[in-house]
Structures are given as C-alpha cells and as structure tokens.
Design a protein around this motif. Structure first.
Motif: not given
Ligand code: PLZ
Length: 447
Positions: A114-118, A122-123, A125-137, A306-311
């Motif tokens: 869903t995140l890739a879509d929203l 249009d490239h 995309k991939k995601s990693a899920l975390l618990n808090s905003g700070a952890e995402a940053v 995706a290529e950044l996330m997968d580095s």
C-alpha cells in the motif's frame, strides 16, 4: 483504574463542560501521575481521557472537549475509527506477535504494498516498518549512508526529527529536546530553511542560499542525505516558499544525494493530499511516515526507491516489534477509512474553513503576524504587532483559555509562539466553528 468507555464516532459530538477543566477526577489522577510518572514526560493539558471519537475527547469528569490536536497529528481518521477497531479486534484475537524477522505474516507485506502505491513517484518502491517516527528517520539515514557510502547528513533550521541520539542531532531546538542530553551523533549539518514570514525570499533564492551553505561547508560529494519536512511540524508549521522543495530536489538528484522527505507529521491526508510533497510534485528518494498511518497504533515506515532500500545487506534492518501485526491491521484499517471517506478532500475542506476563520481573526488581532499551512495542518504565528518579534506569552495565554473552555489546542515553533491546528478529519464543521469561536474569544479575552 476505571474500565473503558466506548469511543469512536458514536460519541455525542458536542462541547460540554460539567466541571472546571481539569475537573476533580482528572486532578486526582494527575497527583498519581506526579507520583509515578517521570517528570520529564510532560502533558499539555492535564485532563485524563476516558473515550474519544469523531471530533471530541471525553474526560473522566464527564467533560466533552473539542479536539484540535489529534494527539499530535495521529488520529487523522478519528479516534477509535470503525475500520481500525474492527481490524485490530480481528487481528488481536488471531495473533498478537510473531516478529516479522522470525516468521512473517500478510499484514506487514500488505502495508508495504500500500505504501508503494500511495507515496509519491511511479518507480519501484520497497519499505521497512518500524515503531516510531524517530526510528523511521534513523533507518532512512542508515539506508542513505549504506547506499551512497557517504557520511554527512543535512538538515534544516527549525527541523524536528525525533528524540533518539541521531534524531536529536538532526532536531534544531535545544529546549526541551536536547538540553543536557549530548554528546550528539556527528556528521549532521544544518542549512537555512525557507521561512517566508522571516526571510521574505522566493523559494528559488532560499534554495540557492541553503545549497550554497551545504556546498561550501560540507561539499555535495560528502552528503549521503538531505532530510527535510516538506512542511515543518514542531518547528512552527513552516511552509517553504513555492519552488524551494523542487529546487532542492533537483540539486540532490544532480549530486547523487538521497532526498529524505520526513512526512511523519504532514503525511497521510493531513495537508489535503496523501503527502505534502504532492503539492509541488516533489518525488523524494526516501519518505518517512508514522503518526497518521495507523490511527493511533504505533507504526512507522521508511519507503523508497527499491534499489536504495536494497543496498542494505540482508539482516541490516529490523527490530523486534517493527511492523507488529496489530499495528499493521490498524494501518490497513486507517488507510481504508482515508480512501472510503476521501479524507484528502475532507482535509482540503477543513483547511478552507480554518483559513477563513483565521484570516478573519488576523484582521482583528495584529498580534497574528502570519496565517499559514495546508489542509488540516494550519497555524498562526504570534508576534509583537508590526514586527517579527515572537510573542510566546500570548500563544500560551490563548491556548490556556481554550483548554479551560474545552478546546484542545497545541502550540509549537522554535520560539513557542505558533498556535497550530490539527483536528481529526472526522470532526464536523459545526464543531470546528464552535472551536474557532472559542479561539476567537480567547484572543479577545487576552487582548
Ligand atoms: N519527524 C516531522 O513531527 C514527531 C513530537 C512530540 P516519534 N512529532 C511530535 C514530542 O514532543 O515528542 C515527529 C515529527 C517529525 C519525526 C517525529 C518523531 O516521531 O514517533 O515521536 O518518534
């Protein structure tokens, strides 16, 4: 200590005060809070909540307050929103945790899809899920460093990115976030932000100024990432001049620097689009989200090319609870609510209502130096009339008036002189008008 009362949109949508605010039940609980909760954890309004939904919070004294804060931009779909409650209840009865790094489950992958879509662009995309905003940053910076092999990270004046060690370094304001908590993480550099009220610069000129600082003081080839809130949150709801973000994006692209949009506060329909970057068609390389994503359950994400996330090497990203199944169920429910009720459209309409109320107020009160924001992320900045000298005392006085009259308001800003409005998008126009009647009365009463 008391048993829960049902909340959600079924709660009577009214402002109703049956005691002083805070009332005696809240006051008694606050004494327990003082005894057992660390003083460092503060509260803006010492009212204990029993239930919430639509546009109101019901307190333990039976007062019904209008919510203009959404728990700092979290309950965008409304508190205890039906689709969030339904999916959480189903999930919690099925299983509460496995750890995605041990045995995976669908909810996590559904959220990433869903995140890739929203999210903007249009490239792939991939995601990693975390618990808090700070952890995402923090994770966005890890990914950018891993992908580029560079160390330096650029942030902006007035930025807020969190309270962990790296994100404290990235956050601008000392008090209360950083004071006595150093030493901070290194290789974080700060550039001037576009702040139309205070610099009067065009977006292009403000971007050129920021880029010059980074070029001369850090060097583009040393920068792994530039992290920016497309509309700054805690720093004062600062909307950069048009053209600032696109110029910055062009420079980062040309120099192989990862552009991180921190949309933790501005994302998920808040500003009238799915993400604040969408207003100027800016496509960040990585985007961090949290808050509104899951209707109040703790969830955050880094989404990007995706290529950044997968580095990052296999096993390099994770955490015990990141993408917890109950939080993922809540996110899928919240996003369903956003789609079903066209919440980007609702945020735009709320923004128009609030803007007209605030412009009217600004006409009558010269202490209001600026009315700004987008959608349901609106603010006024208070200054000594005719100047840009911050008037934090007035902001505090009006805010405290509103609290006593049963309207939950928040302030923000480097100088604490910005009054911000972040209602849940489930609030009615009637309640909004009533809340702004109270805000207006607050300005009159403190004039
Ligand atoms: N990035 C843009 O707005 C959180 C902080 C409240 P966490 N803002 C509210 C406080 O005083 O702690 C925020 C944000 C932006 C990052 C964060 C951090 O998100 O979920 O609070 O870690």
């Amino acid at each position: 200590m008391s048993s829960p009362v049902s909340g959600g949109p079924g709660l009577p949508q009214q402002r109703r005060l049956v005691t002083a605010v805070p009332g005696p039940e809240s006051a008694a609980r606050f004494a327990r809070k003082k005894a057992y909760v660390a003083d460092g954890v503060s509260t803006a309004l010492p009212v204990f909540v029993a239930a919430a939904g639509g546009g109101v919070l019901l307190d333990v004294d039976g007062n019904s307050l209008i919510d203009l804060g959404s728990g700092i931009a979290v309950t965008t779909v409304g508190n205890a929103a039906p689709e969030v409650v339904r999916r959480v209840q189903e999930q919690v009865a099925a299983f509460t945790h496995t750890c995605f790094m041990v045995t995976p489950y669908d909810g996590y992958v559904d959220v990433c899809e869903t995140l890739a879509d929203l999210t903007p662009g249009d490239h792939a995309k991939k995601s990693a899920l975390l618990n808090s905003g700070a952890e995402a940053v923090e994770n966005a910076v890890k990914i950018a460093r891993s992908a580029t092999g560079r160390d330096a990270v650029a942030v902006f004046d007035h930025a807020y990115h969190g309270r962990t060690n790296l994100t404290m370094a990235m956050t601008a304001k000392n008090m209360p976030y950083k004071h006595r908590f150093g030493p901070f993480a290194g290789e974080v550099y700060r550039a001037p932000m576009s702040y139309p009220l205070r610099d009067g610069m065009s977006g292009e000129d403000a971007a050129a100024r920021a880029i010059d600082v980074l070029d001369k003081q850090v060097g583009a080839e040393n920068l792994a990432a530039v992290a920016i809130e497309p509309i700054q949150g805690e720093g004062g709801f600062i909307v950069p001049a048009e053209g600032f973000l696109p110029a910055l994006a062009e420079w980062t692209r040309a120099n192989g620097i990862v552009l991180i949009a921190d949309e933790i506060q501005s994302g998920f329909c808040r500003t009238g689009t799915w993400f604040a970057c969408d207003h100027e068609g800016v496509v960040p390389d990585l985007i961090t989200t949290a808050k509104g994503i899951a209707g109040g359950m703790p969830l955050a994400a880094v989404t990007g090319r995706a290529e950044l996330m997968d580095s990052v090497h296999v096993g390099g990203l994770g955490g015990t609870y990141g993408g917890n199944p109950v939080a993922c169920a809540a996110a899928l429910g919240a996003i369903e609510e956003m789609r079903r009720h066209d919440l980007p459209g609702r945020a735009t309409a709320i923004g128009e209502l609030i803007r007209s109320r605030l412009l009217d107020l600004a006409d009558r009160h010269p202490v209001i130096a600026d009315v700004r924001g987008r959608g349901a992320m609106m603010a006024i900045e208070l200054c000594q009339p005719g100047t840009v000298t911050p008037d934090a005392a007035r902001a505090a006085a009006v805010s405290s008036y509103c609290h006593q009259q049963g309207v939950v308001t928040l302030t923000c800003g480097t100088w604490g002189n910005v009054f911000r409005f972040l209602p849940p998008l489930s609030i009615s126009d009637d309640l909004l008008h009533e809340a702004f009647d109270v805000v207006a009365a607050g300005f009159d009463a403190t004039a």
